[in-house]
Scaffold this active site. Structure first.
Site, PDB file in Angstrom:
ATOM      1  N   ARG A 107      -7.919   6.800  16.127  1.00  0.00           N
ATOM      2  CA  ARG A 107      -6.727   6.747  15.290  1.00  0.00           C
ATOM      3  C   ARG A 107      -6.545   8.120  14.641  1.00  0.00           C
ATOM      4  NH1 ARG A 107      -6.394   3.011  18.070  1.00  0.00           N
ATOM      5  NH2 ARG A 107      -5.992   0.820  17.587  1.00  0.00           N
ATOM      6  N   THR A 116       4.003 -11.019  -0.876  1.00  0.00           N
ATOM      7  CA  THR A 116       3.134 -11.765   0.037  1.00  0.00           C
ATOM      8  C   THR A 116       1.690 -11.436  -0.364  1.00  0.00           C
ATOM      9  OG1 THR A 116       2.881  -9.935   1.600  1.00  0.00           O
ATOM     10  CG2 THR A 116       4.820 -11.367   1.895  1.00  0.00           C
ATOM     11  N   PHE A 153       0.820  -1.226   0.000  1.00  0.00           N
ATOM     12  CA  PHE A 153       0.000   0.000   0.000  1.00  0.00           C
ATOM     13  C   PHE A 153       0.857   1.281   0.000  1.00  0.00           C
ATOM     14  CE2 PHE A 153      -2.144   2.831   3.352  1.00  0.00           C
ATOM     15  CZ  PHE A 153      -2.756   3.648   2.407  1.00  0.00           C
ATOM     16  N   ASN A 155      -2.439   5.412   7.867  1.00  0.00           N
ATOM     17  CA  ASN A 155      -2.566   5.928   6.493  1.00  0.00           C
ATOM     18  C   ASN A 155      -3.859   5.438   5.864  1.00  0.00           C
ATOM     19  OD1 ASN A 155       0.690   6.250   4.972  1.00  0.00           O
ATOM     20  ND2 ASN A 155       0.202   6.424   7.128  1.00  0.00           N
ATOM     21  N   ALA A 168       7.247  -5.159   5.395  1.00  0.00           N
ATOM     22  CA  ALA A 168       6.888  -5.641   6.736  1.00  0.00           C
ATOM     23  C   ALA A 168       5.576  -6.398   6.644  1.00  0.00           C
ATOM     24  CB  ALA A 168       6.718  -4.457   7.694  1.00  0.00           C
ATOM     25  N   THR A 198       6.057   3.017  12.727  1.00  0.00           N
ATOM     26  CA  THR A 198       4.665   3.310  13.069  1.00  0.00           C
ATOM     27  C   THR A 198       4.544   3.999  14.426  1.00  0.00           C
ATOM     28  OG1 THR A 198       2.594   2.203  13.664  1.00  0.00           O
ATOM     29  CG2 THR A 198       4.575   0.922  13.959  1.00  0.00           C
ATOM     30  N   ASP A 199       3.426   4.706  14.624  1.00  0.00           N
ATOM     31  CA  ASP A 199       3.166   5.310  15.938  1.00  0.00           C
ATOM     32  C   ASP A 199       2.775   4.263  16.982  1.00  0.00           C
ATOM     33  OD1 ASP A 199       0.615   4.703  14.998  1.00  0.00           O
ATOM     34  OD2 ASP A 199      -0.207   6.720  15.258  1.00  0.00           O
TER      35      ASP A 199
HETATM   36  P1  NAD Z   1       1.463  -3.589   3.301  1.00  0.00           P
HETATM   37  O1  NAD Z   1       1.155  -4.784   4.124  1.00  0.00           O
HETATM   38  O2  NAD Z   1       0.424  -3.003   2.420  1.00  0.00           O
HETATM   39  O3  NAD Z   1       2.722  -3.899   2.368  1.00  0.00           O
HETATM   40  C1  NAD Z   1       3.843  -4.603   2.820  1.00  0.00           C
HETATM   41  C2  NAD Z   1       4.681  -4.970   1.603  1.00  0.00           C
HETATM   42  O4  NAD Z   1       5.859  -5.647   2.062  1.00  0.00           O
HETATM   43  C3  NAD Z   1       3.977  -5.915   0.628  1.00  0.00           C
HETATM   44  O5  NAD Z   1       4.212  -5.516  -0.702  1.00  0.00           O
HETATM   45  C4  NAD Z   1       4.641  -7.265   0.909  1.00  0.00           C
HETATM   46  O6  NAD Z   1       4.672  -8.132  -0.224  1.00  0.00           O
HETATM   47  C5  NAD Z   1       6.044  -6.823   1.297  1.00  0.00           C
HETATM   48  N1  NAD Z   1       6.731  -7.821   2.128  1.00  0.00           N
HETATM   49  C6  NAD Z   1       6.232  -8.444   3.234  1.00  0.00           C
HETATM   50  N2  NAD Z   1       7.153  -9.324   3.698  1.00  0.00           N
HETATM   51  C7  NAD Z   1       8.233  -9.216   2.886  1.00  0.00           C
HETATM   52  C8  NAD Z   1       9.505  -9.848   2.863  1.00  0.00           C
HETATM   53  N3  NAD Z   1       9.834 -10.779   3.777  1.00  0.00           N
HETATM   54  N4  NAD Z   1      10.390  -9.508   1.913  1.00  0.00           N
HETATM   55  C9  NAD Z   1      10.060  -8.558   0.984  1.00  0.00           C
HETATM   56  N5  NAD Z   1       8.868  -7.949   0.944  1.00  0.00           N
HETATM   57  C10 NAD Z   1       7.970  -8.265   1.888  1.00  0.00           C
HETATM   58  O7  NAD Z   1       2.027  -2.507   4.316  1.00  0.00           O
HETATM   59  P2  NAD Z   1       1.842  -0.925   4.329  1.00  0.00           P
HETATM   60  O8  NAD Z   1       0.579  -0.598   4.995  1.00  0.00           O
HETATM   61  O9  NAD Z   1       2.137  -0.416   2.985  1.00  0.00           O
HETATM   62  O10 NAD Z   1       3.026  -0.532   5.325  1.00  0.00           O
HETATM   63  C11 NAD Z   1       4.344  -0.318   4.835  1.00  0.00           C
HETATM   64  C12 NAD Z   1       5.250   0.021   6.011  1.00  0.00           C
HETATM   65  O11 NAD Z   1       4.770   1.188   6.656  1.00  0.00           O
HETATM   66  C13 NAD Z   1       5.328  -1.066   7.080  1.00  0.00           C
HETATM   67  O12 NAD Z   1       6.649  -1.132   7.540  1.00  0.00           O
HETATM   68  C14 NAD Z   1       4.385  -0.561   8.176  1.00  0.00           C
HETATM   69  O13 NAD Z   1       4.802  -1.033   9.444  1.00  0.00           O
HETATM   70  C15 NAD Z   1       4.582   0.933   8.050  1.00  0.00           C
HETATM   71  N6  NAD Z   1       3.436   1.764   8.463  1.00  0.00           N
HETATM   72  C16 NAD Z   1       2.175   1.516   7.973  1.00  0.00           C
HETATM   73  C17 NAD Z   1       1.122   2.365   8.324  1.00  0.00           C
HETATM   74  C18 NAD Z   1      -0.280   2.147   7.788  1.00  0.00           C
HETATM   75  O14 NAD Z   1      -1.204   2.838   8.221  1.00  0.00           O
HETATM   76  N7  NAD Z   1      -0.504   1.224   6.854  1.00  0.00           N
HETATM   77  C19 NAD Z   1       1.349   3.440   9.179  1.00  0.00           C
HETATM   78  C20 NAD Z   1       2.643   3.659   9.671  1.00  0.00           C
HETATM   79  C21 NAD Z   1       3.673   2.825   9.290  1.00  0.00           C
HETATM   80  O1  DAU Z   2      -1.059   3.533  13.511  1.00  0.00           O
HETATM   81  C1  DAU Z   2      -0.356   3.038  12.399  1.00  0.00           C
HETATM   82  C2  DAU Z   2      -0.811   1.637  12.100  1.00  0.00           C
HETATM   83  O2  DAU Z   2      -2.116   1.739  11.537  1.00  0.00           O
HETATM   84  C3  DAU Z   2       0.116   0.874  11.167  1.00  0.00           C
HETATM   85  O3  DAU Z   2       1.363   0.707  11.788  1.00  0.00           O
HETATM   86  C4  DAU Z   2      -0.467  -0.484  10.800  1.00  0.00           C
HETATM   87  O4  DAU Z   2       0.351  -1.126   9.852  1.00  0.00           O
HETATM   88  C5  DAU Z   2      -1.848  -0.269  10.219  1.00  0.00           C
HETATM   89  O5  DAU Z   2      -2.446  -1.517   9.945  1.00  0.00           O
HETATM   90  C6  DAU Z   2      -2.727   0.527  11.176  1.00  0.00           C
HETATM   91  O6  DAU Z   2      -3.039  -0.237  12.359  1.00  0.00           O
HETATM   92  P1  DAU Z   2      -4.522  -0.225  13.011  1.00  0.00           P
HETATM   93  O7  DAU Z   2      -4.679  -1.466  13.775  1.00  0.00           O
HETATM   94  O8  DAU Z   2      -4.767   1.062  13.693  1.00  0.00           O
HETATM   95  O9  DAU Z   2      -5.398  -0.231  11.643  1.00  0.00           O
HETATM   96  P2  DAU Z   2      -6.713  -1.035  11.223  1.00  0.00           P
HETATM   97  O10 DAU Z   2      -7.169  -0.452   9.927  1.00  0.00           O
HETATM   98  O11 DAU Z   2      -6.520  -2.509  11.303  1.00  0.00           O
HETATM   99  O12 DAU Z   2      -7.755  -0.629  12.346  1.00  0.00           O
HETATM  100  C7  DAU Z   2      -8.084   0.735  12.585  1.00  0.00           C
HETATM  101  C8  DAU Z   2      -9.034   0.767  13.760  1.00  0.00           C
HETATM  102  O13 DAU Z   2     -10.285   0.181  13.347  1.00  0.00           O
HETATM  103  C9  DAU Z   2      -8.576  -0.039  14.957  1.00  0.00           C
HETATM  104  O14 DAU Z   2      -8.973   0.624  16.140  1.00  0.00           O
HETATM  105  C10 DAU Z   2      -9.327  -1.350  14.838  1.00  0.00           C
HETATM  106  C11 DAU Z   2     -10.614  -0.954  14.175  1.00  0.00           C
HETATM  107  N1  DAU Z   2     -11.233  -1.971  13.285  1.00  0.00           N
HETATM  108  C12 DAU Z   2     -10.470  -2.530  12.321  1.00  0.00           C
HETATM  109  C13 DAU Z   2     -11.000  -3.465  11.459  1.00  0.00           C
HETATM  110  C14 DAU Z   2     -10.151  -4.128  10.396  1.00  0.00           C
HETATM  111  C15 DAU Z   2     -12.576  -2.273  13.413  1.00  0.00           C
HETATM  112  O15 DAU Z   2     -13.295  -1.742  14.281  1.00  0.00           O
HETATM  113  N2  DAU Z   2     -13.110  -3.215  12.563  1.00  0.00           N
HETATM  114  C16 DAU Z   2     -12.372  -3.840  11.605  1.00  0.00           C
HETATM  115  O16 DAU Z   2     -12.920  -4.722  10.887  1.00  0.00           O
END
Ligand code: NAD
Ligand code: DAU
Length: 358
Positions: free
Chosen positions: A226, A38, A12, A192, A85, A136-137
């Site tokens: 969040r 993955t 993502f 995000n 990750a 991440t936070d």
């Molecule tokens: P995501 O799960 O969408 O993507 C992870 C990517 O990493 C995928 O393309 C997957 O194929 C790849 N991957 C997983 N294991 C791997 C491995 N062993 N070797 C190579 N590639 C591998 O994750 P995202 O939401 O895009 O998050 C990206 C980064 O940002 C992560 O480190 C996450 O902790 C951090 N982050 C995410 C958020 C959020 O809200 N999504 C917020 C803050 C920080």
């Molecule tokens: O804060 C940063 C983090 O945000 C990143 O490091 C993580 O990779 C990312 O997945 C995200 O974590 P959260 O656990 O906060 O995100 P998620 O979208 O899974 O859930 C957001 C909130 O919504 C959380 O309080 C759980 C709740 N939730 C989630 C799902 C999937 C629900 O109530 N119902 C659901 O079905």
């Protein structure tokens, strides 16, 4: 021309970052994207850049030392941007091992390979090399008091296996900075949202379910908070930290946009109703009656809230996309990418969904 090694670029945030970087720098940078593909990695996310001469995809696992060191041997890498990750908290509660393997050991491989490639015989590092670790936070734990915020100085207090693994990887990066003066920065970002987000996460899951008239699962009382940031703002922040950040420093990135989960769901439902035309059959399916309060996530953190003061003061970054605008752009993107959603929700996703929400 700088060469970037991006890990996890098919996910993502990584794919949004790669799009952002090509929009910003066009042909003046080269990007190598290493991804294990993955369930969360999707080559479709990068279809419109895959034929660029200054882009290459390398199918490899960051835990594979030989594969990663070969990339460094064969390319003069200037920048590492480390996204790869396991990222979903619910999956970490069911299966923690892979989170430690990828997030901790995989990060160690990235650090060691970059260090081997960049370190000079006297222990200093080649000029201009930079490693950015995307974190991440969630490493800061959970806030109870509405007036509290996460600062870079807030002690780490991770609760889920996911956040514990990210905290461990952050500590490894900090250890390399302190021990070897390794040229790295860490960013700790809030939640995000935006295009290409896999529908295991709250916002795309709610959009997808609502458009199909399926139940909308809300964990616990729905009042967990969040701090939501539009993904392009995060991509911009990462680039700014890498170019302008002080060596070895950590920067928090956040949206100043705290919302309860139940508020997010109501905003999505209202925005969908506003954006769907009256003759669209999906409009009749979008209803508040779909909301279901379900069993809470184990160890569910109550509130996250980032204070992005440091990045603003030192680097001049601040969130640009208001939530009302960002959620419309996101929903519009999902409207225009129904095939993408169909593809990622076929097969394994169905099994995941049934096991998770049965
Ligand atoms: P995501 O799960 O969408 O993507 C992870 C990517 O990493 C995928 O393309 C997957 O194929 C790849 N991957 C997983 N294991 C791997 C491995 N062993 N070797 C190579 N590639 C591998 O994750 P995202 O939401 O895009 O998050 C990206 C980064 O940002 C992560 O480190 C996450 O902790 C951090 N982050 C995410 C958020 C959020 O809200 N999504 C917020 C803050 C920080
Ligand atoms: O804060 C940063 C983090 O945000 C990143 O490091 C993580 O990779 C990312 O997945 C995200 O974590 P959260 O656990 O906060 O995100 P998620 O979208 O899974 O859930 C957001 C909130 O919504 C959380 O309080 C759980 C709740 N939730 C989630 C799902 C999937 C629900 O109530 N119902 C659901 O079905």
């Amino acid at each position: 021309m700088k060469t970037y090694l991006v890990t996890g670029g098919a996910g993502f945030i990584g794919s949004n970052y790669i799009h952002y970087m090509f929009r910003k720098y066009n042909n003046s940078i080269r990007i190598l994207n290493v991804d294990a593909l993955t369930y969360a990695g999707n080559p479709e996310n990068l279809k419109d850049v895959e034929n660029r001469e200054n882009y290459s995809f390398i199918h490899a696992d960051i835990r594979d030392k030989d594969a990663i060191s070969k990339i460094f041997r064969e390319n003069e890498i200037d920048r590492v941007v480390h996204f790869a990750a396991e990222s979903h908290v619910d999956r970490s509660i069911k299966n923690p091992e892979i989170f430690v393997e990828t997030n901790v050991l995989g990060t160690l491989v990235m650090l060691n390979c970059a260090k081997d490639a960049w370190e000079l015989p006297d222990g200093s590092f080649k000029e201009g090399k930079k490693f950015l670790h995307v974190s991440t936070d969630e490493v800061y734990g959970s806030l109870d008091n509405l007036t509290d915020y996460f600062y870079e100085t807030t002690p780490y207090d991770p609760h889920s296996p996911y956040s514990a693994s990210k905290a461990s990887s952050d500590f490894l990066v900090k250890a390399y900075i302190d021990t070897y003066h390794f040229p790295a920065n860490i960013t700790n970002c809030s939640n995000n949202y935006g295009p290409y987000q896999f529908p295991e996460k709250l916002i795309p899951l709610i959009i997808n379910n609502a458009l199909q008239g399926k139940e909308l699962p809300v964990y616990g009382d729905g009042k967990n908070v969040r701090d939501w940031l539009y993904v392009e703002d995060h991509a911009k922040g990462i680039d700014m930290v890498q170019e302008l950040g002080r060596p070895g420093e950590t920067y928090n990135i956040g949206g100043h946009n705290e919302k309860q989960n139940i508020e997010i769901i109501h905003i999505i439902l209202d925005t969908l109703r506003e954006m769907l035309s009256d003759d669209d059959p999906r409009k009749a399916l979008v209803s508040d009656d779909l909301i279901r309060f379900v069993t809470d996530r184990k160890g569910h953190d109550r509130r996250y809230a980032i204070a992005p003061d440091k990045i603003k003061a030192e680097i001049g970054w601040e969130p640009e996309t208001m939530f009302a605008e960002g959620i419309k752009k996101t929903i519009q993107w999902y409207f225009e990418h129904e095939d993408w959603m169909r593809n990622v929700t076929s097969g394994d996703y169905q099994k995941y969904y049934e096991e998770m929400y049965k």
